[in-house]
Write a protein that holds these residues in place. Structure first.
Motif, PDB file in Angstrom:
ATOM      1  N   ALA A  21      29.746  43.753  55.396  1.00 33.81           N
ATOM      2  CA  ALA A  21      30.260  43.079  54.167  1.00 33.81           C
ATOM      3  C   ALA A  21      28.968  43.085  53.043  1.00 33.81           C
ATOM      4  CB  ALA A  21      30.500  41.824  54.379  1.00 33.81           C
ATOM      5  N   ALA A  22      27.597  43.085  53.595  1.00 32.47           N
ATOM      6  CA  ALA A  22      26.532  43.426  52.575  1.00 32.47           C
ATOM      7  C   ALA A  22      26.407  44.793  52.333  1.00 32.47           C
ATOM      8  CB  ALA A  22      25.331  43.085  53.485  1.00 32.47           C
ATOM      9  N   PHE A  23      26.673  45.611  53.186  1.00 33.01           N
ATOM     10  CA  PHE A  23      26.432  47.054  53.006  1.00 33.01           C
ATOM     11  C   PHE A  23      27.629  47.534  52.301  1.00 33.01           C
ATOM     12  CE2 PHE A  23      27.651  51.648  54.006  1.00 33.01           C
ATOM     13  CZ  PHE A  23      26.405  52.027  53.559  1.00 33.01           C
ATOM     14  N   THR A  24      28.881  47.255  52.300  1.00 33.13           N
ATOM     15  CA  THR A  24      30.135  47.615  51.741  1.00 33.13           C
ATOM     16  C   THR A  24      29.813  47.121  50.109  1.00 33.13           C
ATOM     17  OG1 THR A  24      31.171  47.750  53.600  1.00 33.13           O
ATOM     18  CG2 THR A  24      32.573  47.732  51.588  1.00 33.13           C
ATOM     19  N   GLY A  52      31.751  38.147  48.881  1.00 34.94           N
ATOM     20  CA  GLY A  52      32.053  36.609  48.852  1.00 34.94           C
ATOM     21  C   GLY A  52      32.680  36.565  50.035  1.00 34.94           C
ATOM     22  N   GLY A  53      33.405  37.436  50.374  1.00 33.49           N
ATOM     23  CA  GLY A  53      34.353  37.468  51.537  1.00 33.49           C
ATOM     24  C   GLY A  53      33.956  37.529  52.841  1.00 33.49           C
ATOM     25  N   ALA A  83      35.675  29.853  49.943  1.00 26.50           N
ATOM     26  CA  ALA A  83      35.814  31.411  49.645  1.00 26.50           C
ATOM     27  C   ALA A  83      35.712  31.781  48.404  1.00 26.50           C
ATOM     28  CB  ALA A  83      37.257  31.985  50.188  1.00 26.50           C
ATOM     29  N   LEU A  84      36.496  30.922  47.339  1.00 26.41           N
ATOM     30  CA  LEU A  84      36.583  31.380  45.853  1.00 26.41           C
ATOM     31  C   LEU A  84      35.142  30.860  45.200  1.00 26.41           C
ATOM     32  CD1 LEU A  84      39.719  29.907  44.872  1.00 26.41           C
ATOM     33  CD2 LEU A  84      39.217  32.171  45.297  1.00 26.41           C
ATOM     34  N   ALA A  86      32.240  31.458  46.874  1.00 25.10           N
ATOM     35  CA  ALA A  86      31.266  32.663  47.433  1.00 25.10           C
ATOM     36  C   ALA A  86      31.652  33.778  46.565  1.00 25.10           C
ATOM     37  CB  ALA A  86      31.696  32.931  48.981  1.00 25.10           C
ATOM     38  N   ILE A  87      32.995  34.089  46.114  1.00 30.25           N
ATOM     39  CA  ILE A  87      33.339  35.233  45.520  1.00 30.25           C
ATOM     40  C   ILE A  87      33.013  35.159  43.974  1.00 30.25           C
ATOM     41  CG2 ILE A  87      35.176  36.707  44.663  1.00 30.25           C
ATOM     42  CD1 ILE A  87      36.688  36.031  47.148  1.00 30.25           C
ATOM     43  N   LEU A  88      32.974  33.999  43.532  1.00 23.71           N
ATOM     44  CA  LEU A  88      32.552  33.849  42.038  1.00 23.71           C
ATOM     45  C   LEU A  88      31.044  33.970  41.999  1.00 23.71           C
ATOM     46  CD1 LEU A  88      34.981  30.941  40.854  1.00 23.71           C
ATOM     47  CD2 LEU A  88      34.971  33.355  40.274  1.00 23.71           C
ATOM     48  N   MET A  89      30.288  33.052  42.882  1.00 27.69           N
ATOM     49  CA  MET A  89      28.859  33.416  42.854  1.00 27.69           C
ATOM     50  C   MET A  89      28.481  34.730  42.897  1.00 27.69           C
ATOM     51  SD  MET A  89      27.828  30.135  42.080  1.00 27.69           S
ATOM     52  CE  MET A  89      26.150  29.661  42.707  1.00 27.69           C
ATOM     53  N   ALA A  90      28.731  35.448  43.756  1.00 28.79           N
ATOM     54  CA  ALA A  90      28.466  37.013  43.923  1.00 28.79           C
ATOM     55  C   ALA A  90      28.735  37.515  42.931  1.00 28.79           C
ATOM     56  CB  ALA A  90      29.207  37.514  45.160  1.00 28.79           C
ATOM     57  N   GLY A  91      29.969  37.489  42.310  1.00 27.31           N
ATOM     58  CA  GLY A  91      30.250  38.035  41.076  1.00 27.31           C
ATOM     59  C   GLY A  91      29.492  37.907  40.060  1.00 27.31           C
TER      60      GLY A  91
END
Length: 368
Positions: A21-24, A52-53, A83-84, A86-91
């Protein structure tokens, strides 16, 4: 306190998911800064979903690896919320990196946001546990949060310090380490107490259902990872070259004419800048940035092509990612077995690194 153990196989699976996930996610962001803002946003959304996923999948695979002597369920609202988050913070972290000037301070703030996203995701998911009660220690909060922030900063520094394949791979490995270090350090200071009677007032997510959700998420991450592995060959090999020999000898290449200007693109149109105004050239994936006084221009040509075209015209290769116009060099700084070319402070161009391999040639060219 309940006695717990871990499945080594599932712990390994969690580590692999974090790495893929990190590499992608970091690969999807490569080259975004040269795109218009309208095109950057959808790519940031995709990268945030993958990152985030990946954090969410890593966490719950690691939770499936946790062997508890009681049956465990999860609150669906908190599980989805984790899950949300993680995705929002990464974004949010990616928006900081791709909108506005990129500096060490900005990378540090983005690393803090991304690290806190891992922490918030973890504890939100843990508070959703049913069947036993997790007890968190202050030390666990402090250690896991510190590790997540510091290692996430290191990951972004590696991935964005030099936008090459090696930098992305290093950033992916470090970010995967951040996810795992945060999770298992927090779990080390977490105890579990059995609940005598589980009162179910709403539908719960069992370990079996959770396993299916995680497998599906991991399948998507693996698929995205396989698609982005094309980046490996593109970044490593550079511009595509013919792989089959020509049946006839190629005609001799005419001597190149001196280059007096270089192309750059802006708003879908191509312009030209005089060669004398270019202070340095920086590689950015398969493209380059032309550094001028106070601005940087996106050039569609790779740095290897420019190195050939500008040979003998006052430019020198100081680093595999940099060409320098000797006419603008105003100083030199020795840094052990490396160095840096310095420019007039008024033109606002940062010092250009000189690698160990190119140090003797560079010093000779500038007369040091």
């Amino acid at each position: 306190m309940l006695v717990v153990s871990y499945s080594p196989l599932l712990v390994t699976a969690a580590a692999l998911i974090a790495l893929m996930a990190a590499f992608t996610g970091l690969s999807l962001t490569n080259g975004l800064s040269r795109l218009p803002a309208a095109q950057r946003k959808p790519m940031i959304v995709k990268a945030a979903i993958v990152l985030g996923g990946g954090v969410w999948s890593t966490h719950f695979v690691a939770m499936l690896a946790l062997d508890l002597p009681v049956e465990v369920f999860y609150d669906p609202v908190l599980t989805l919320a984790s899950a949300l988050i993680a995705i929002l913070m990464a974004g949010a972290a990616l928006l900081l990196l791709h909108f506005g000037p990129r500096s060490d301070r900005r990378i540090a703030v983005a690393g803090a946001v991304m690290g806190l996203g891992v922490v918030a995701m973890h504890y939100t998911g843990m508070y959703g546990m049913r069947g036993c009660t997790p007890l968190f220690g202050t030390t666990g909060y402090a250690v896991s949060t510190t590790l997540a922030i510091l290692i996430s900063f290191g990951a972004l520094k590696a991935a964005y310090g030099e936008r090459t394949l090696r930098g992305i791979v290093a950033g992916a490995v470090i970010y995967a380490l951040a996810i795992l270090a945060m999770h298992f350090s927090a779990m080390y200071w977490t105890g579990f107490v059995a609940v005598e009677a589980l009162r179910v007032s709403a539908p719960m997510v069992s370990n079996h259902v959770l396993a299916m959700l995680v497998v599906f998420a991991a399948f998507l991450i693996c698929g995205a990872f396989l698609l982005t592995t094309a980046t490996l060959s593109e970044l490593a090999a550079g511009p595509a070259r013919a792989t089959e020999p020509s049946p006839e000898p190629l005609p001799a290449r005419p001597a190149p004419r001196p280059t007096t200007r270089l192309p750059y693109e802006r708003d879908g149109r191509t312009f030209f800048t005089p060669l004398a105004e270019v202070i340095a050239i920086q590689a950015e994936g398969r493209y380059t940035r032309l550094l001028r006084a106070g601005d940087a221009l996106f050039c569609p040509l790779p740095i290897n092509r420019l190195a050939e075209d500008l040979e003998g015209q006052g430019f020198i290769r100081t680093h595999r990612s940099y060409l320098v116009n000797l006419a603008h060099v105003r100083g030199f700084e020795r840094r052990k077995d490396q160095g840096a070319c310095l420019f007039d402070p008024q033109i606002r161009v940062a010092p250009v690194p000189v690698s160990r391999a190119n140090l003797p040639v560079t010093m000779k060219a500038i007369g040091v």
